[in-house]
Design a protein around this motif. Structure first.
Motif, PDB file in Angstrom:
ATOM      1  N   MET A  57      33.213 -31.941 -91.316  1.00 37.54           N
ATOM      2  CA  MET A  57      32.900 -33.280 -90.830  1.00 37.54           C
ATOM      3  C   MET A  57      33.977 -33.795 -89.895  1.00 37.54           C
ATOM      4  SD  MET A  57      30.042 -34.294 -92.013  1.00 37.54           S
ATOM      5  CE  MET A  57      30.256 -36.002 -91.571  1.00 37.54           C
ATOM      6  N   MET A  58      33.545 -34.470 -88.866  1.00 40.05           N
ATOM      7  CA  MET A  58      34.493 -35.093 -87.955  1.00 40.05           C
ATOM      8  C   MET A  58      34.991 -36.397 -88.561  1.00 40.05           C
ATOM      9  SD  MET A  58      32.430 -34.529 -84.391  1.00 40.05           S
ATOM     10  CE  MET A  58      33.678 -35.383 -83.445  1.00 40.05           C
ATOM     11  N   VAL A  59      36.192 -36.785 -88.196  1.00 32.96           N
ATOM     12  CA  VAL A  59      36.765 -38.035 -88.699  1.00 32.96           C
ATOM     13  C   VAL A  59      35.906 -39.214 -88.247  1.00 32.96           C
ATOM     14  CG1 VAL A  59      38.737 -39.584 -88.537  1.00 32.96           C
ATOM     15  CG2 VAL A  59      39.110 -37.127 -88.824  1.00 32.96           C
ATOM     16  N   GLY A  60      35.683 -40.156 -89.146  1.00 35.56           N
ATOM     17  CA  GLY A  60      34.934 -41.354 -88.798  1.00 35.56           C
ATOM     18  C   GLY A  60      33.455 -41.160 -88.705  1.00 35.56           C
ATOM     19  N   LYS A  61      32.922 -40.162 -89.388  1.00 38.02           N
ATOM     20  CA  LYS A  61      31.494 -39.890 -89.315  1.00 38.02           C
ATOM     21  C   LYS A  61      30.748 -40.255 -90.597  1.00 38.02           C
ATOM     22  CE  LYS A  61      31.089 -38.376 -85.110  1.00 38.02           C
ATOM     23  NZ  LYS A  61      30.276 -39.124 -84.118  1.00 38.02           N
ATOM     24  N   TYR A  62      31.382 -40.962 -91.484  1.00 35.10           N
ATOM     25  CA  TYR A  62      30.706 -41.464 -92.675  1.00 35.10           C
ATOM     26  C   TYR A  62      30.311 -42.931 -92.466  1.00 35.10           C
ATOM     27  CZ  TYR A  62      32.422 -37.369 -95.255  1.00 35.10           C
ATOM     28  OH  TYR A  62      32.678 -36.095 -95.682  1.00 35.10           O
ATOM     29  N   ILE A  63      29.216 -43.326 -93.131  1.00 34.36           N
ATOM     30  CA  ILE A  63      28.791 -44.719 -93.155  1.00 34.36           C
ATOM     31  C   ILE A  63      28.747 -45.156 -94.619  1.00 34.36           C
ATOM     32  CG2 ILE A  63      27.016 -46.401 -92.568  1.00 34.36           C
ATOM     33  CD1 ILE A  63      28.122 -45.153 -90.087  1.00 34.36           C
ATOM     34  N   LEU A  64      29.411 -46.261 -94.934  1.00 32.70           N
ATOM     35  CA  LEU A  64      29.369 -46.809 -96.280  1.00 32.70           C
ATOM     36  C   LEU A  64      28.337 -47.939 -96.301  1.00 32.70           C
ATOM     37  CD1 LEU A  64      30.422 -46.902 -99.170  1.00 32.70           C
ATOM     38  CD2 LEU A  64      32.196 -48.508 -98.391  1.00 32.70           C
ATOM     39  N   SER A  65      27.260 -47.716 -97.039  1.00 35.14           N
ATOM     40  CA  SER A  65      26.171 -48.687 -97.094  1.00 35.14           C
ATOM     41  C   SER A  65      26.228 -49.469 -98.394  1.00 35.14           C
ATOM     42  CB  SER A  65      24.818 -47.958 -96.985  1.00 35.14           C
ATOM     43  OG  SER A  65      23.756 -48.883 -97.060  1.00 35.14           O
ATOM     44  N   ILE A  66      26.362 -50.775 -98.286  1.00 32.02           N
ATOM     45  CA  ILE A  66      26.277 -51.664 -99.440  1.00 32.02           C
ATOM     46  C   ILE A  66      24.805 -51.993 -99.663  1.00 32.02           C
ATOM     47  CG2 ILE A  66      26.827 -53.969-100.321  1.00 32.02           C
ATOM     48  CD1 ILE A  66      29.340 -53.861 -98.493  1.00 32.02           C
ATOM     49  N   ASP A  67      24.326 -51.737-100.877  1.00 32.49           N
ATOM     50  CA  ASP A  67      22.943 -52.039-101.237  1.00 32.49           C
ATOM     51  C   ASP A  67      22.993 -53.028-102.402  1.00 32.49           C
ATOM     52  OD1 ASP A  67      20.295 -52.139-101.901  1.00 32.49           O
ATOM     53  OD2 ASP A  67      20.050 -49.999-102.284  1.00 32.49           O
ATOM     54  N   GLN A  68      23.010 -54.307-102.070  1.00 30.76           N
ATOM     55  CA  GLN A  68      23.169 -55.340-103.091  1.00 30.76           C
ATOM     56  C   GLN A  68      21.782 -55.779-103.562  1.00 30.76           C
ATOM     57  OE1 GLN A  68      22.766 -58.748-104.117  1.00 30.76           O
ATOM     58  NE2 GLN A  68      23.756 -57.726-105.832  1.00 30.76           N
ATOM     59  N   GLY A  69      21.436 -55.391-104.795  1.00 30.43           N
ATOM     60  CA  GLY A  69      20.096 -55.625-105.303  1.00 30.43           C
ATOM     61  C   GLY A  69      20.013 -56.746-106.318  1.00 30.43           C
ATOM     62  N   THR A  70      18.835 -56.894-106.902  1.00 27.33           N
ATOM     63  CA  THR A  70      18.570 -57.998-107.815  1.00 27.33           C
ATOM     64  C   THR A  70      19.254 -57.815-109.163  1.00 27.33           C
ATOM     65  OG1 THR A  70      16.432 -58.298-106.734  1.00 27.33           O
ATOM     66  CG2 THR A  70      16.728 -59.367-108.861  1.00 27.33           C
ATOM     67  N   THR A  71      19.373 -56.572-109.609  1.00 24.02           N
ATOM     68  CA  THR A  71      19.958 -56.339-110.932  1.00 24.02           C
ATOM     69  C   THR A  71      21.290 -55.614-110.888  1.00 24.02           C
ATOM     70  OG1 THR A  71      18.695 -54.281-111.180  1.00 24.02           O
ATOM     71  CG2 THR A  71      17.685 -56.303-112.027  1.00 24.02           C
ATOM     72  N   SER A  72      21.638 -55.037-109.751  1.00 22.03           N
ATOM     73  CA  SER A  72      22.913 -54.328-109.652  1.00 22.03           C
ATOM     74  C   SER A  72      23.384 -54.298-108.206  1.00 22.03           C
ATOM     75  CB  SER A  72      22.789 -52.890-110.175  1.00 22.03           C
ATOM     76  OG  SER A  72      22.008 -52.094-109.292  1.00 22.03           O
ATOM     77  N   SER A  73      24.681 -54.077-108.053  1.00 24.19           N
ATOM     78  CA  SER A  73      25.269 -53.855-106.730  1.00 24.19           C
ATOM     79  C   SER A  73      25.587 -52.376-106.608  1.00 24.19           C
ATOM     80  CB  SER A  73      26.544 -54.682-106.564  1.00 24.19           C
ATOM     81  OG  SER A  73      26.260 -56.060-106.660  1.00 24.19           O
ATOM     82  N   ARG A  74      25.193 -51.795-105.489  1.00 26.05           N
ATOM     83  CA  ARG A  74      25.390 -50.365-105.282  1.00 26.05           C
ATOM     84  C   ARG A  74      26.055 -50.143-103.939  1.00 26.05           C
ATOM     85  NH1 ARG A  74      21.065 -47.688-104.498  1.00 26.05           N
ATOM     86  NH2 ARG A  74      21.530 -45.843-105.736  1.00 26.05           N
ATOM     87  N   ALA A  75      26.666 -48.994-103.796  1.00 25.53           N
ATOM     88  CA  ALA A  75      27.210 -48.575-102.510  1.00 25.53           C
ATOM     89  C   ALA A  75      26.987 -47.074-102.391  1.00 25.53           C
ATOM     90  CB  ALA A  75      28.691 -48.911-102.402  1.00 25.53           C
ATOM     91  N   VAL A  76      26.534 -46.662-101.222  1.00 26.99           N
ATOM     92  CA  VAL A  76      26.253 -45.254-100.988  1.00 26.99           C
ATOM     93  C   VAL A  76      26.973 -44.826 -99.723  1.00 26.99           C
ATOM     94  CG1 VAL A  76      24.461 -43.497-100.731  1.00 26.99           C
ATOM     95  CG2 VAL A  76      23.962 -45.591-102.021  1.00 26.99           C
ATOM     96  N   LEU A  77      27.724 -43.733 -99.817  1.00 28.11           N
ATOM     97  CA  LEU A  77      28.432 -43.185 -98.661  1.00 28.11           C
ATOM     98  C   LEU A  77      27.612 -42.030 -98.103  1.00 28.11           C
ATOM     99  CD1 LEU A  77      31.201 -43.587 -97.165  1.00 28.11           C
ATOM    100  CD2 LEU A  77      31.989 -41.588 -98.452  1.00 28.11           C
ATOM    101  N   PHE A  78      27.180 -42.174 -96.844  1.00 29.41           N
ATOM    102  CA  PHE A  78      26.355 -41.153 -96.188  1.00 29.41           C
ATOM    103  C   PHE A  78      27.182 -40.389 -95.168  1.00 29.41           C
ATOM    104  CE2 PHE A  78      23.192 -44.333 -97.482  1.00 29.41           C
ATOM    105  CZ  PHE A  78      22.238 -43.527 -98.076  1.00 29.41           C
ATOM    106  N   ASP A  79      26.870 -39.094 -95.038  1.00 31.95           N
ATOM    107  CA  ASP A  79      27.484 -38.315 -93.974  1.00 31.95           C
ATOM    108  C   ASP A  79      26.587 -38.338 -92.739  1.00 31.95           C
ATOM    109  OD1 ASP A  79      25.440 -36.357 -94.258  1.00 31.95           O
ATOM    110  OD2 ASP A  79      26.642 -35.192 -95.683  1.00 31.95           O
TER     111      ASP A  79
END
Length: 499
Positions: free
Chosen positions: A1-23
């Motif tokens: 992977m190249m540097v700076g190629k990840y996206i951190l997605s905050i998925d703030q839902g009704t019952t929980s807060s989640r975060a998913v790191l995508f390549d």
């Protein structure tokens, strides 16, 4: 992977807060999640603590990055997708909320909605905002806060009151108050936003007593709105996309062409269809909404919303205590040939499209001494597919487009029984993607387009992969019988809270 190629997605839902790191290939590199309490101060009221939402979001972000073993400098951007319509009010100087957030499911503003209807504002509201009058949306929540929370009134008089949906609250908090913004998709759910002129509507703001000074600046779905503080992950990272959860899921399912549709089986069920660059206004209780706005172009969507879906499975687990896990509901449903004559309508907080009855309540019919928990589980799962079938049928009539397939996502889409029954009752192929994190993925895709991780929609479409599909096999007579029983149950549920 190249540097700076990840996206951190905050998925703030009704019952929980989640975060998913995508390549850069759309793969999940890390994930974090934390639930938070649901607050029910009185019947029909639903609240969240905004501070808990922020704290659980920070925990999820850090957990996702730690799990992936990457450094903040490896993250090209952060995106935010969120439960929509939930409304937060806070002091713009201190950042301290003045009350609990009023959740999208909350029914407390029903009297105000009746007043708006009586004033003859329904046609203007639909023509301007694409919405129907309902407590679901944010505008009446803002008015309730101004009328019932003295601190909010005082701050409004001083010009310090800040209103926002969850995207606004998180962006403001993560940037230490530098970004006071909302994107067009979240703005389009407030009942205060002109979806064609793309600006706050002064007439509606005045009608609800909401000062324009208390509303955030509206931005595109993909746009760098500020820098996430280095205190969060160790380095500043641009926040490059914001979108309501259902809009992000439509994007994450790569429904980029007019007529493509998805259904998210989450706390509620939300069917969205891409209608292109012109809004389609419904006569059957569907909502006209902004799908997304990217690179100066707005894509619109038709939406059908059912307020309770996965929440009905949680009810089986948490309130009735007849299952321990959602998977158990699926397993039990498959042990019986049918629901044993039981019909269930999950109208815990009223009915959404196409009925829009804020006084409907959950209804269980056909129970006998022979009814078992397996029958109840099957009836609940069937109800989720049946309410979705109403939405798809209305969408077909409004758009003139017959679906060739329905793309499914959300936690409840993991249920093999539910997906097969959905295909059977719709008589349409239902397909499920390899990545069920489509809400998080959709906002990550928007951020990636903004900062150059991906070039265009064609490249993004190549990331979508099917993991399973379900073809219909019900005879037409059985389909019609199930739908007729469902519609009878819906009619019996309506208006119950008025009694």
């Amino acid at each position: 992977m190249m540097v700076g190629k990840y996206i951190l997605s905050i998925d703030q839902g009704t019952t929980s807060s989640r975060a998913v790191l995508f390549d850069a290939f759309g793969g999940v590199a890390g994930m974090g999640q934390r639930e938070f309490p649901q607050l029910y101060p009185q019947p029909g009221y639903v609240e969240h603590d905004p501070v808990q939402i922020l704290q659980t979001t920070l925990y999820a972000m850090r957990q996702a990055v730690e799990q992936a073993g990457v450094h903040a400098r490896d993250i090209a951007a952060i995106s935010i997708t969120n439960q929509r319509e939930t409304t937060v009010a806070w002091d713009g100087d201190t950042g301290i909320p003045v009350c609990n957030a009023i959740v999208w499911q909350c029914r407390r503003t029903a009297p105000e909605c009746e007043r708006l209807r009586a004033a003859g504002l329904a046609p203007y509201i639909q023509e301007t905002t694409g919405l129907l009058i309902d407590p679901y949306f944010s505008g009446t929540k803002m008015k309730w806060i101004l009328e019932n929370v003295p601190a909010a009134r005082d701050l409004a008089q001083k010009g310090r009151l800040r209103f926002g949906t969850i995207d606004t609250w998180l962006a403001y908090s993560l940037t230490d108050g530098a970004a006071y913004v909302t994107d067009v998709t979240n703005a389009s759910r407030t009942m205060l936003f002109d979806i064609r002129k793309l600006r706050w509507d002064e007439t509606l703001c005045r009608e609800l007593g909401v000062p324009l000074s208390a509303l955030p600046r509206v931005v595109e779905s993909g746009e760098i709105v500020g820098m996430c503080s280095a205190d969060v992950l160790g380095e500043e990272i641009p926040i490059a996309a914001m979108a309501g959860d259902q809009h992000a899921a439509l994007f994450g399912q790569c429904c980029f062409q007019t007529g493509m549709a998805k259904n998210t089986y989450g706390t509620g069920c939300f069917v969205l269809m891409n209608t292109g660059e012109k809004p389609v206004f419904s006569q059957e209780g569907l909502l006209t909404t902004i799908g997304w706005r990217l690179r100066g172009r707005t894509t619109y969507a038709l939406e059908g919303s059912a307020f309770n879906a996965g929440s009905a499975i949680q009810w089986l687990r948490d309130e009735l205590e007849i299952i321990r896990t959602p998977q158990e509901a699926d397993q039990l449903a498959e042990t019986v040939e049918d629901a044993g004559g039981v019909s269930f309508v999950p109208a815990f907080t009223g009915l959404g499209a196409p009925y829009w009855d804020m006084y409907a309540r959950g209804t269980l019919l056909g129970v006998t001494r022979g009814t078992t928990r397996a029958h109840l589980c099957r009836a609940v799962l069937e109800s989720i597919a049946l309410e979705s079938a109403d939405l798809v049928a209305a969408m077909k009539r409004e758009s003139g487009v017959a679906l060739s397939e329905l793309r499914a996502d959300g936690g409840a889409s993991r249920s093999r029984f539910l997906m097969q029954y959905q295909a059977d009752i719709l008589d349409v192929r239902v397909c499920r993607p390899q990545c069920l994190e489509t809400t998080a993925l959709g906002s990550a895709m928007m951020a990636g387009l903004t900062v150059g991780v991906w070039e265009d929609l064609e490249e993004l479409s190549s990331l979508w992969r099917e993991s399973a599909s379900f073809s219909p096999h019900y005879p037409q007579a059985k389909r019609e019988e199930d739908l007729a029983r469902w519609h009878e149950g819906v009619q019996r549920s309506m208006g119950w809270a008025r009694r």
